[in-house]
Design an enzyme around this catalytic site. Structure first.
Site, PDB file in Angstrom:
ATOM      1  CB  SER A 182      -1.001   0.004   1.014  1.00  0.00           C
ATOM      2  OG  SER A 182      -0.170  -0.131   2.370  1.00  0.00           O
ATOM      3  CG  HIS A 210      -4.493  -1.246  -0.499  1.00  0.00           C
ATOM      4  ND1 HIS A 210      -5.135  -0.328  -0.440  1.00  0.00           N
ATOM      5  CD2 HIS A 210      -4.063  -1.658   0.598  1.00  0.00           C
ATOM      6  CE1 HIS A 210      -4.778   0.443   0.727  1.00  0.00           C
ATOM      7  NE2 HIS A 210      -4.193  -0.543   1.497  1.00  0.00           N
ATOM      8  CE  LYS A 241      -7.156  -1.294   2.769  1.00  0.00           C
ATOM      9  NZ  LYS A 241      -7.553  -0.313   3.596  1.00  0.00           N
TER      10      LYS A 241
END
Length: 397
Positions: A182, A210, A241
């Site tokens: 990340s 992610h 996310k």
């Protein structure tokens, strides 16, 4: 008693402040979106994990309202006692179907998911081989295990193979990696990792927080992107996310792995599960991601445009295709001043420096979203150029 403890804690806080490492939370008003209100001022938001722009999508908000109306506010218990609803089972099936796994188990966060896996599956006779830049939740989860621990250099396949050879006497071996790192936006070399795993009879574990929802042709994450679907034994991820941006995590894996986690994973057995409204909203998010690639295409276009414009403006970017775009400045104090100057110019970003990233590698991590318009991307780049020029104009020689 607290008087002496208070002084010790205050001294530690003062040290953090003196080192320039104090983390300050900036309150925002209203929903997460491409624009947010900070201190009474509307600014462009370029530091959220809201990759697909679903955090305030009206379809997800409506689904969450229905979930609240039909299933109540909370479960008031852990699942094996009285805290499983049909809605939770539906979400587990939806994740399994989307990612192509036998089964899925929900956790209150991906931090808890990563914290619950290793202690259950790996003991003193086993070996965990982990990338040095893996997320803190993976590091903490591994610490809970009594397994042998090996750490290999980030994405270094030769070092990984050496560690696998060192662990050759273990009963079980598992290679553990983030799908996307990340701080850098780099994607793990999963095809080569799976090849090594098969050569050395190891399992493969990927935290795809992610990536799930937007990486890969159908948004199934780094295993799809790298062409290794079916070869990764355990995938963990978050709903906080791209998949609506709320909360919750999961482990999707082989059937026996999930079955054993239901029996022994402590964060699962001793914590309430997700609230029904979040489950309902997440089911809708998965439906939206599964049925259309429009948001993924828009996100890809935004990231490509931002990289192109920033490179043309002379900024130093880490290479890649991910919508995480680190803009490198090196010096921590300079990076912080540029981030402040950006907010003054209406762009909300965060500066990262040591110990979050290595010394001398300070950066502003920009995160693109499908919610951003082309005009907003261009305004962000213009603000970067203006902020850089303004800060450098007054920087000491």
């Amino acid at each position: 008693m607290y008087g002496s403890v208070k002084d010790q804690l205050r001294a530690e806080l003062d040290e953090i402040e003196a080192a320039g490492l104090t983390k300050r939370e900036r309150g925002i008003h209203g929903p997460q979106s491409s624009e947010i209100e900070v201190a009474g001022r509307t600014v462009l938001n370029f530091c959220a994990n809201n990759y697909l722009g679903l955090a305030d999508d009206p379809r997800i908000v409506a689904a969450a309202h229905r979930g609240l109306d039909e299933w109540g506010y909370g479960l008031a218990s852990v699942r094996f006692i009285c805290g499983t609803q049909e809605l939770h089972l539906e979400l587990e099936r939806a994740v399994s179907d989307f990612l192509g796994y036998d089964d899925t188990i929900l956790f209150s966060s991906c931090f808890d998911a990563n914290g619950g896996v290793f202690e259950v599956l790996f003991g003193p006779d086993d070996a965990i081989i982990s990338d040095e830049l893996n997320h803190a939740s993976i590091i903490d989860g591994i610490r809970l295990s009594k397994a042998q621990r090996f750490r290999y250099r980030n994405r270094d396949l030769a070092d990984l193979e050496a560690k696998l050879q060192e662990a050759s006497g273990a009963r079980r071996r598992v290679i553990v990696t983030d799908g996307v790192f990340s701080m850098d936006g780099y994607i793990a070399p999963l095809q080569e990792i799976c090849d090594l795993a098969e050569r050395y009879d190891a399992l493969v574990f990927v935290d795809d927080s992610h990536a799930v929802g937007f990486v890969g042709e159908h948004g199934r994450g780094t295993p799809e992107y790298c062409g290794v679907e079916g070869r990764v034994d355990i995938t963990t991820g978050t709903f906080g996310k791209a998949l609506g941006g709320a909360s919750g995590g999961y482990v999707a894996a082989r059937q026996e792995i999930v079955d054993l986690l239901r029996q022994r994973a402590r964060p699962y057995l001793f914590s309430n599960t997700l609230a029904p409204a979040i489950v309902a909203g997440t089911i809708e998010a998965l439906r939206l991601v599964s049925e259309s690639g429009e948001l993924r295409q828009r996100l890809t276009a935004n990231a490509a445009l931002f990289r192109e414009l920033m490179a043309d403006a002379g900024f130093d970017l880490l290479p890649g295709e991910h919508p995480i775009v680190p803009v490198m400045f090196g010096d921590a104090a300079l990076t912080a001043r540029i981030a402040d100057a950006l907010q003054e110019r209406g762009v909300y970003v965060t500066a990262f420096s040591y110990p979050v990233v290595p010394k001398g590698k300070a950066r502003i991590r920009v995160q693109l979203s499908a919610a951003h318009s082309e005009d907003e991307v261009r305004r962000c780049v213009a603000a970067f150029a203006a902020a850089r020029d303004a800060v450098l104009a007054v920087a000491p020689a």
